[in-house]
Design a protein around this motif. Structure first.
Motif, PDB file in Angstrom:
ATOM      1  N   SER A 281       3.731   8.113  12.512  1.00  0.00           N
ATOM      2  CA  SER A 281       4.987   8.997  11.911  1.00  0.00           C
ATOM      3  C   SER A 281       4.674  10.622  12.610  1.00  0.00           C
ATOM      4  CB  SER A 281       4.827   9.159  10.280  1.00  0.00           C
ATOM      5  OG  SER A 281       5.384  10.336   9.867  1.00  0.00           O
ATOM      6  N   ARG A 282       5.968  10.899  12.775  1.00  0.00           N
ATOM      7  CA  ARG A 282       6.069  12.384  13.171  1.00  0.00           C
ATOM      8  C   ARG A 282       5.335  13.383  12.463  1.00  0.00           C
ATOM      9  NH1 ARG A 282      10.782  14.306  13.003  1.00  0.00           N
ATOM     10  NH2 ARG A 282      11.679  12.202  12.247  1.00  0.00           N
ATOM     11  N   ARG A 283       5.040  13.108  11.162  1.00  0.00           N
ATOM     12  CA  ARG A 283       4.655  14.325  10.227  1.00  0.00           C
ATOM     13  C   ARG A 283       3.084  13.771  10.014  1.00  0.00           C
ATOM     14  NH1 ARG A 283       9.139  15.339   5.985  1.00  0.00           N
ATOM     15  NH2 ARG A 283       7.421  16.749   5.133  1.00  0.00           N
ATOM     16  N   SER A 284       2.500  12.987  10.706  1.00  0.00           N
ATOM     17  CA  SER A 284       1.250  12.414  10.402  1.00  0.00           C
ATOM     18  C   SER A 284       0.244  13.426  10.341  1.00  0.00           C
ATOM     19  CB  SER A 284       0.833  11.363  11.340  1.00  0.00           C
ATOM     20  OG  SER A 284       0.789  11.735  12.646  1.00  0.00           O
ATOM     21  N   GLY A 285       0.601  14.724  10.876  1.00  0.00           N
ATOM     22  CA  GLY A 285      -0.449  15.629  11.176  1.00  0.00           C
ATOM     23  C   GLY A 285      -0.370  16.438   9.564  1.00  0.00           C
ATOM     24  N   GLU A 286       0.337  16.029   8.494  1.00  0.00           N
ATOM     25  CA  GLU A 286       0.395  16.774   7.150  1.00  0.00           C
ATOM     26  C   GLU A 286      -0.588  15.796   6.352  1.00  0.00           C
ATOM     27  OE1 GLU A 286       4.548  17.540   6.011  1.00  0.00           O
ATOM     28  OE2 GLU A 286       4.853  18.051   8.068  1.00  0.00           O
ATOM     29  N   PHE A 287      -0.731  14.622   6.828  1.00  0.00           N
ATOM     30  CA  PHE A 287      -1.229  13.557   5.812  1.00  0.00           C
ATOM     31  C   PHE A 287      -2.803  13.608   5.950  1.00  0.00           C
ATOM     32  CE2 PHE A 287       2.443  11.207   6.870  1.00  0.00           C
ATOM     33  CZ  PHE A 287       3.094  12.014   6.211  1.00  0.00           C
ATOM     34  N   ASN A 288      -3.542  13.182   5.196  1.00  0.00           N
ATOM     35  CA  ASN A 288      -5.083  12.498   5.294  1.00  0.00           C
ATOM     36  C   ASN A 288      -4.897  11.150   5.125  1.00  0.00           C
ATOM     37  OD1 ASN A 288      -7.492  13.825   6.152  1.00  0.00           O
ATOM     38  ND2 ASN A 288      -7.467  14.923   4.134  1.00  0.00           N
ATOM     39  N   LEU A 289      -4.870  10.365   6.160  1.00  0.00           N
ATOM     40  CA  LEU A 289      -4.745   8.920   5.835  1.00  0.00           C
ATOM     41  C   LEU A 289      -6.297   8.511   5.852  1.00  0.00           C
ATOM     42  CD1 LEU A 289      -1.938   8.133   8.128  1.00  0.00           C
ATOM     43  CD2 LEU A 289      -1.736   8.110   5.700  1.00  0.00           C
ATOM     44  N   VAL A 290      -6.794   7.721   4.912  1.00  0.00           N
ATOM     45  CA  VAL A 290      -8.298   7.279   4.855  1.00  0.00           C
ATOM     46  C   VAL A 290      -8.239   5.798   4.644  1.00  0.00           C
ATOM     47  CG1 VAL A 290     -10.234   7.632   3.582  1.00  0.00           C
ATOM     48  CG2 VAL A 290      -8.439   9.530   3.674  1.00  0.00           C
ATOM     49  N   ASN A 291      -9.005   5.354   5.662  1.00  0.00           N
ATOM     50  CA  ASN A 291      -9.459   3.767   5.386  1.00  0.00           C
ATOM     51  C   ASN A 291     -10.655   3.889   4.682  1.00  0.00           C
ATOM     52  OD1 ASN A 291     -10.375   1.269   5.723  1.00  0.00           O
ATOM     53  ND2 ASN A 291     -10.015   1.326   8.095  1.00  0.00           N
ATOM     54  N   VAL A 292     -10.758   3.448   3.326  1.00  0.00           N
ATOM     55  CA  VAL A 292     -12.031   3.588   2.489  1.00  0.00           C
ATOM     56  C   VAL A 292     -12.791   2.541   2.889  1.00  0.00           C
ATOM     57  CG1 VAL A 292     -12.662   4.121   0.188  1.00  0.00           C
ATOM     58  CG2 VAL A 292     -10.523   4.772   0.951  1.00  0.00           C
ATOM     59  N   GLY A 293     -12.520   1.504   3.424  1.00  0.00           N
ATOM     60  CA  GLY A 293     -13.299   0.305   3.707  1.00  0.00           C
ATOM     61  C   GLY A 293     -12.972  -0.994   2.976  1.00  0.00           C
ATOM     62  N   ALA A 294     -13.768  -2.011   3.164  1.00  0.00           N
ATOM     63  CA  ALA A 294     -13.660  -3.131   2.543  1.00  0.00           C
ATOM     64  C   ALA A 294     -13.696  -2.903   1.078  1.00  0.00           C
ATOM     65  CB  ALA A 294     -14.728  -4.162   2.800  1.00  0.00           C
ATOM     66  N   GLY A 295     -12.559  -3.339   0.411  1.00  0.00           N
ATOM     67  CA  GLY A 295     -12.245  -3.080  -1.091  1.00  0.00           C
ATOM     68  C   GLY A 295     -12.870  -4.424  -1.996  1.00  0.00           C
ATOM     69  N   LEU A 296     -12.306  -4.420  -3.306  1.00  0.00           N
ATOM     70  CA  LEU A 296     -12.884  -5.446  -4.161  1.00  0.00           C
ATOM     71  C   LEU A 296     -11.807  -6.381  -4.423  1.00  0.00           C
ATOM     72  CD1 LEU A 296     -14.644  -3.289  -6.636  1.00  0.00           C
ATOM     73  CD2 LEU A 296     -15.506  -4.429  -4.801  1.00  0.00           C
ATOM     74  N   GLU A 297     -10.442  -6.373  -3.494  1.00  0.00           N
ATOM     75  CA  GLU A 297      -9.609  -7.356  -3.540  1.00  0.00           C
ATOM     76  C   GLU A 297      -9.850  -8.629  -2.657  1.00  0.00           C
ATOM     77  OE1 GLU A 297      -5.419  -5.778  -3.289  1.00  0.00           O
ATOM     78  OE2 GLU A 297      -4.968  -7.660  -2.645  1.00  0.00           O
ATOM     79  N   ILE A 298      -9.571  -9.575  -3.188  1.00  0.00           N
ATOM     80  CA  ILE A 298      -9.655 -10.642  -2.344  1.00  0.00           C
ATOM     81  C   ILE A 298      -8.416 -11.703  -2.478  1.00  0.00           C
ATOM     82  CG2 ILE A 298     -12.093 -11.283  -2.575  1.00  0.00           C
ATOM     83  CD1 ILE A 298     -11.731 -13.735  -4.000  1.00  0.00           C
ATOM     84  N   SER A 299      -7.840 -12.296  -1.223  1.00  0.00           N
ATOM     85  CA  SER A 299      -6.843 -13.227  -1.134  1.00  0.00           C
ATOM     86  C   SER A 299      -7.368 -14.532  -1.128  1.00  0.00           C
ATOM     87  CB  SER A 299      -5.893 -12.918  -0.127  1.00  0.00           C
ATOM     88  OG  SER A 299      -5.256 -11.598  -0.312  1.00  0.00           O
ATOM     89  N   PHE A 300      -6.857 -15.621  -1.866  1.00  0.00           N
ATOM     90  CA  PHE A 300      -7.469 -16.864  -1.711  1.00  0.00           C
ATOM     91  C   PHE A 300      -6.405 -17.825  -1.720  1.00  0.00           C
ATOM     92  CE2 PHE A 300      -8.205 -15.050  -5.722  1.00  0.00           C
ATOM     93  CZ  PHE A 300      -7.502 -16.015  -6.574  1.00  0.00           C
ATOM     94  N   LEU A 301      -6.705 -19.039  -1.256  1.00  0.00           N
ATOM     95  CA  LEU A 301      -5.987 -20.330  -1.395  1.00  0.00           C
ATOM     96  C   LEU A 301      -6.819 -21.048  -2.409  1.00  0.00           C
ATOM     97  CD1 LEU A 301      -3.618 -22.164  -0.293  1.00  0.00           C
ATOM     98  CD2 LEU A 301      -5.597 -23.308   1.396  1.00  0.00           C
ATOM     99  N   PHE A 302      -5.905 -21.608  -3.282  1.00  0.00           N
ATOM    100  CA  PHE A 302      -6.610 -22.655  -4.513  1.00  0.00           C
ATOM    101  C   PHE A 302      -5.690 -23.711  -4.540  1.00  0.00           C
ATOM    102  CE2 PHE A 302      -4.232 -21.780  -8.083  1.00  0.00           C
ATOM    103  CZ  PHE A 302      -3.618 -20.322  -7.946  1.00  0.00           C
ATOM    104  N   PHE A 303      -6.356 -24.876  -5.143  1.00  0.00           N
ATOM    105  CA  PHE A 303      -5.651 -25.999  -5.063  1.00  0.00           C
ATOM    106  C   PHE A 303      -5.797 -26.338  -6.616  1.00  0.00           C
ATOM    107  CE2 PHE A 303      -7.975 -26.138  -1.063  1.00  0.00           C
ATOM    108  CZ  PHE A 303      -6.979 -26.332  -0.143  1.00  0.00           C
ATOM    109  N   ASN A 304      -4.738 -27.203  -6.923  1.00  0.00           N
ATOM    110  CA  ASN A 304      -4.459 -27.469  -8.293  1.00  0.00           C
ATOM    111  C   ASN A 304      -5.677 -29.174  -8.463  1.00  0.00           C
ATOM    112  OD1 ASN A 304      -3.967 -28.745 -10.727  1.00  0.00           O
ATOM    113  ND2 ASN A 304      -1.850 -29.162 -10.506  1.00  0.00           N
ATOM    114  N   LEU A 305      -6.703 -28.728  -9.038  1.00  0.00           N
ATOM    115  CA  LEU A 305      -7.807 -29.824  -9.262  1.00  0.00           C
ATOM    116  C   LEU A 305      -7.597 -30.437 -10.657  1.00  0.00           C
ATOM    117  CD1 LEU A 305     -10.633 -27.990  -7.547  1.00  0.00           C
ATOM    118  CD2 LEU A 305      -8.983 -29.470  -6.566  1.00  0.00           C
ATOM    119  N   GLY A 306      -6.974 -30.156 -11.409  1.00  0.00           N
ATOM    120  CA  GLY A 306      -6.553 -30.645 -12.859  1.00  0.00           C
ATOM    121  C   GLY A 306      -6.029 -31.824 -13.022  1.00  0.00           C
ATOM    122  N   GLU A 307      -6.016 -32.553 -14.053  1.00  0.00           N
ATOM    123  CA  GLU A 307      -5.189 -33.755 -14.159  1.00  0.00           C
ATOM    124  C   GLU A 307      -3.763 -33.389 -13.934  1.00  0.00           C
ATOM    125  OE1 GLU A 307      -6.526 -36.658 -14.798  1.00  0.00           O
ATOM    126  OE2 GLU A 307      -8.578 -35.917 -14.463  1.00  0.00           O
TER     127      GLU A 307
END
Lengths: 579, 306
Positions: A281-307
């Motif tokens: 962004s043109r205004r990026s000089g005004e922000f602090n954009l921080v990549n805090v690192g690997a978080g505690l959220e996970i995305s996962f695919l799961f299957f219906n293993l029930g009856e």
């Protein structure tokens, strides 16, 4: 004139410091200056200010500023810290805990705080007639924890069974003012208390801010709590900010737009693409954009293993029979190219997952699990060894000779998960599996997954509330509601689920970390061997704030940006940063 | 003159969309993941030979009009998040969108003609029943109803089924307006001299409708079609935008646009809006045609002055 003012100010400060309660908590960190207003754009409007009935993220986001807990998990160190309780001690068996409360504290309306408020709070949470969803947090092995008042500033808790991390139980259990809510509780009208439209004077808490104004559909404004109990190193009472405003803007895109336009000062949990757009962004000089690192959220695919559900079509039954084959699930996991997900969807700002615990959770991840590498040849070998074949067009046929296909549900308002599904669709096509992607709104999706079970596979994300594995117990236990692949089982359906159940129950009452870690490592290994959920990626925590914000120290755990709101200040405040 | 421009425009666009398999350099589902959100490829000439970056563009190779040998790529309108060619996807997507528009218009005009004629010709309680029923139809909150219906549909809808469903839904919803217009035409036709004369000679209802009344509605129907087709193309866009349309990886203009609605796409990858631009000449063509037909009522109803 200047001298007089300085002297006057010093005297006031010294007087204030002495007038403050003895048991105030001094926080380390940069000493800032008071004043100014902070604006944060939220996606969704909170539903209530009544913490007892707040189960949505947006309500909690606001309530965390208005309320305080006894023992708090530091969002940065992930360790429990003294909050309203200044110290605590457990008995040798871990069943009995005595908490010393801070003395002389006041609620945001000026009324004193003591053990009666704590007892009242736990009493209403645990009262089954009050129907508070927070009750589940304080139930251990089907029995509630018990509370006793020992003195004006001293309470004791008795746990029905040993609990590995008893001090972490108190995080987020906000202490309510007895003088405000007791009448409503006695009349059985607690559920109607403190709606969003409550008058500012009716709501009181022990948090850094108190309610000032709510405008439906637009914003909620909080003002400094003049009785707050934390001070900085110079003895200045916190918080620094005069006001905190939450705007309700609907979507992440709007959050980003508002932030870029300078209408909001802080932005929490950005998507990688939006983060990149802001960087350019043109205004990026005004922000602090921080990549805090690997978080505690996970995305996962799961299957219906029930009856299969009652009245399921023959087609659904046939598909579920295939999904139940462990080697099939392993092959799917092998065939998924997680690295390209990280690259194309997250622009490298995510981690490919080997197992169900993200690398952001450095205390609990099983380091023995190998990094996932796509291996189509191995996927094919796995399928072959389980009786699968390919026809002349390259389509995969199950041992009964039917073409293998299944559908993946995704939430229609989450672009990243839809993209994950799209890449999986293409990856699996290469081993002859026909995948269809069905975007649904989240509510219908959860209805299908948790209630009717008439689905085949789905992609979801889960963000742990704590680095400790205990809050994720509803995911791991076969009887849990969030045991997505086969929720709320009467008895574990498979030996490996029984083993996970046993391990999770055992670690729950074990207090030694290494011992617990060994058990939880085994849980992760079982999950990887059986792939009921195929862990995909864990996005990094990406946040942004105006450069002029002092003490901006984003953390991995929610609330990533506002967790230390009492310490956040405007550099050069008083010089008219924000009206 | 304007009519010629409009018709010319429509012919060119329809031809391009029909020949997507030939004109598009890639299949709509072909992913080039290393090129996620790649900007449009720069095409330049060395002498008379066109190049896409460093690679010569080859014509009429492998059943496609043009293409580049790998590892080169040619994305005239850039690539999407999975590295798929937007140009190819817009062409293929046009097939779904256009077919939806034409199919749905046919259904709703057919239904409109049937109910409108019935209601206008017979009048009385049949007329009242049909028209009140139509009003009920108009009053339904369709979008919410559709969102609810989607949750109950089987999860395995193949793309073809989804397509027919889409056409059927859009077509069924829209019959009321054409039916009202047709009813108006039929009502006035019923009282015309030549119709009354034919009736006096003992002509039965089927004969009257077929021979004297239906020909009067053609002009109205034609005009309605030119209005409805673009409207239904947009309806497909709306429904796919909401996730009710054809599913991945099959493109339609609607689901292509749905992808472009994110902030980063608007800011960093503006080529994702190409399908939006592609709809403009097509809609313009149809609307110009509708305009011309509306301005010249004598073309509309050739039998009107009899």
């Amino acid at each position: 004139m200047q001298v007089v003012r300085t002297v006057y100010l010093t005297i006031t400060l010294v007087w204030l410091a002495h007038a403050l309660p003895d048991d105030r908590l001094m926080l380390s960190g940069d000493v800032g200056s008071r004043g100014g207003r902070l604006v944060s754009a939220q996606r969704i409007e909170p539903k209530t200010l009544n913490w007892l009935y707040a189960s949505d993220v947006s309500s909690r986001e606001v309530l965390q500023r208005l309320m305080a807990d006894l023992i708090h998990i530091n969002r940065q160190t992930l360790q429990p810290e003294a909050a309203l309780a200044k110290s605590w001690k457990g008995s040798a068996d871990g069943l009995h805990w005595v908490l010393e409360l801070r003395e002389g504290l006041k609620f945001s309306d000026g009324e004193p705080f003591d053990a009666d408020d704590v007892v009242f709070t736990f009493q209403v949470i645990l009262d089954e007639k009050a129907h508070s969803p927070q009750r589940d947090l304080l139930i251990l092995g089907d029995k509630p924890i018990a509370i006793r008042k020992l003195g004006r500033y001293r309470v004791a808790f008795d746990l029905p069974q040993a609990y590995s991390v008893a001090d972490r139980l108190f995080d987020g259990v906000f202490i309510l003012p007895r003088h405000k809510l007791e009448a409503a509780y006695k009349q059985g009208k607690l559920e109607q208390a403190w709606p969003l439209t409550a008058a500012a004077g009716d709501v009181a808490g022990l948090g850094p801010f108190r309610l000032k104004e709510y405008v439906a559909g637009e914003r909620i404004t909080l003002e400094r709590n003049p009785y707050y109990w934390k001070v900085d190193q110079a003895g200045t009472q916190l918080p620094y900010l005069d006001e905190l405003t939450f705007l309700f803007v609907g979507t992440e895109d709007n959050q980003v737009l508002r932030f870029e336009a300078g209408e909001s000062d802080i932005v929490n949990r950005l998507g990688a693409r939006n983060f990149a757009a802001l960087e350019k962004s043109r205004r990026s000089g005004e922000f602090n954009l921080v990549n805090v690192g690997a978080g505690l959220e996970i995305s996962f695919l799961f299957f219906n293993l029930g009856e299969p559900p009652a009245g399921a079509s023959a087609e659904l039954k046939a598909h579920l029979a295939v999904l139940r084959r462990t080697k099939f699930r392993q092959a799917v996991s092998e065939a998924i190219d997680r690295e390209s997900m990280v690259r194309t969807i997250y622009l490298g700002r995510a981690s490919a997952l080997a197992g169900p615990v993200p690398p952001g959770n450095r205390y609990w991840i099983d380091g023995k699990l190998k990094a996932p590498v796509r291996n189509v040849a191995r996927a094919r070998r796995l399928l072959e060894s389980d009786g699968f074949k390919w026809n002349r067009e390259g389509k995969l046929l199950d041992p009964a000779g039917r073409a293998v296909e299944f559908s993946i549900l995704t939430s229609s308002n989450n672009a990243e998960r839809q993209q994950l599904a799209r890449l999986i669709q293409d990856d699996l096509k290469q081993i002859g599996i026909q995948v269809s992607v069905t975007p649904l709104d989240l509510r219908s999706l959860l209805e299908l997954v948790q209630k009717t079970h008439a689905y085949e596979a789905a992609i979801l994300s889960q963000a742990s509330a704590d680095a400790d594995p205990n809050p994720d117990i509803p995911l791991w236990l076969s009887s849990g509601v969030n045991h997505f692949w086969n929720p709320e089982q009467k008895r574990p359906a498979t030996p490996w689920e029984a083993e996970i159940d046993a391990l999770m129950r055992r670690q729950l009452v074990t207090r030694d970390y290494t011992e617990r870690k060994r058990m939880f490592d085994r849980v992760q290994e079982i999950a990887v061997e059986n792939q009921p959920l195929v862990a995909l990626v864990s996005p990094n925590v990406l946040v942004g704030a105006k450069k002029k914000l002092g003490n901006f120290r984003p953390a991995l755990l929610e609330p990533c940006t506002l967790w230390n709101i009492e310490q956040i200040y405007w550099r050069g405040a008083g010089t008219g940063v924000r009206p | 003159m304007r009519a010629r421009i409009a018709i010319g425009l429509l012919v060119v666009i329809h031809a391009a969309i029909l020949c997507a398999g030939f004109l598009a350099p890639y299949d709509y589902a072909e992913q080039h993941r290393e090129y996620a959100y790649a900007p449009p490829t720069r095409v330049h000439f060395e002498g008379l030979r066109p190049f896409a970056d460093r690679f010569p563009i080859r014509f009429l190779a492998g059943g496609r009009l043009f293409g580049v040998d790998s590892p080169g790529v040619i994305f005239l309108w850039g690539a999407d998040g999975a590295g798929r060619d937007v140009f190819s996807r817009v062409l293929y997507g046009g097939q779904i969108s256009l077919a939806t528009g034409l199919g749905a218009a046919a259904i709703s005009l057919g239904l409109g003609l049937f109910w409108g004629t019935l209601s206008g010709f017979y009048g009385g309680w049949a007329d009242r029943l049909i028209m009140r029923g139509g009003e009920l139809f108009l009053a339904l909150p369709w979008l919410y109803l559709l969102l609810a219906v989607r949750a109950f549909l089987p999860l395995h809808i193949t793309t073809v089924e989804a397509f027919f469903l889409l056409v059927a839904i859009i077509g069924m919803v829209g019959w009321v307006r054409p039916a009202r217009i047709v009813r108006g035409v039929v009502l006035s036709a019923r009282e015309r001299g030549f119709v009354l004369a034919a009736r006096g000679f003992g002509a039965g209802a089927p004969y009257l409708i077929r021979r004297h009344i239906l020909p009067l509605t053609w002009g109205v129907l034609l005009t309605q079609a030119t209005i409805l087709i673009p409207q239904y193309i947009l309806a497909e866009v709306t429904l796919s935008f909401l996730g009710l349309g054809v599913g991945e990886p099959v493109p339609s203009w609607g689901n292509l646009l749905a992808e472009a609605r994110q902030y980063h796409a608007l800011v960093n990858h503006p080529w994702m809006l190409a399908p939006g631009l592609a709809t403009i000449p097509l809609l313009l063509g149809y609307l110009m045609l509708a305009d011309i037909l509306l301005e010249n009522p004598e073309r509309q109803a050739p039998h009107g002055r009899n």
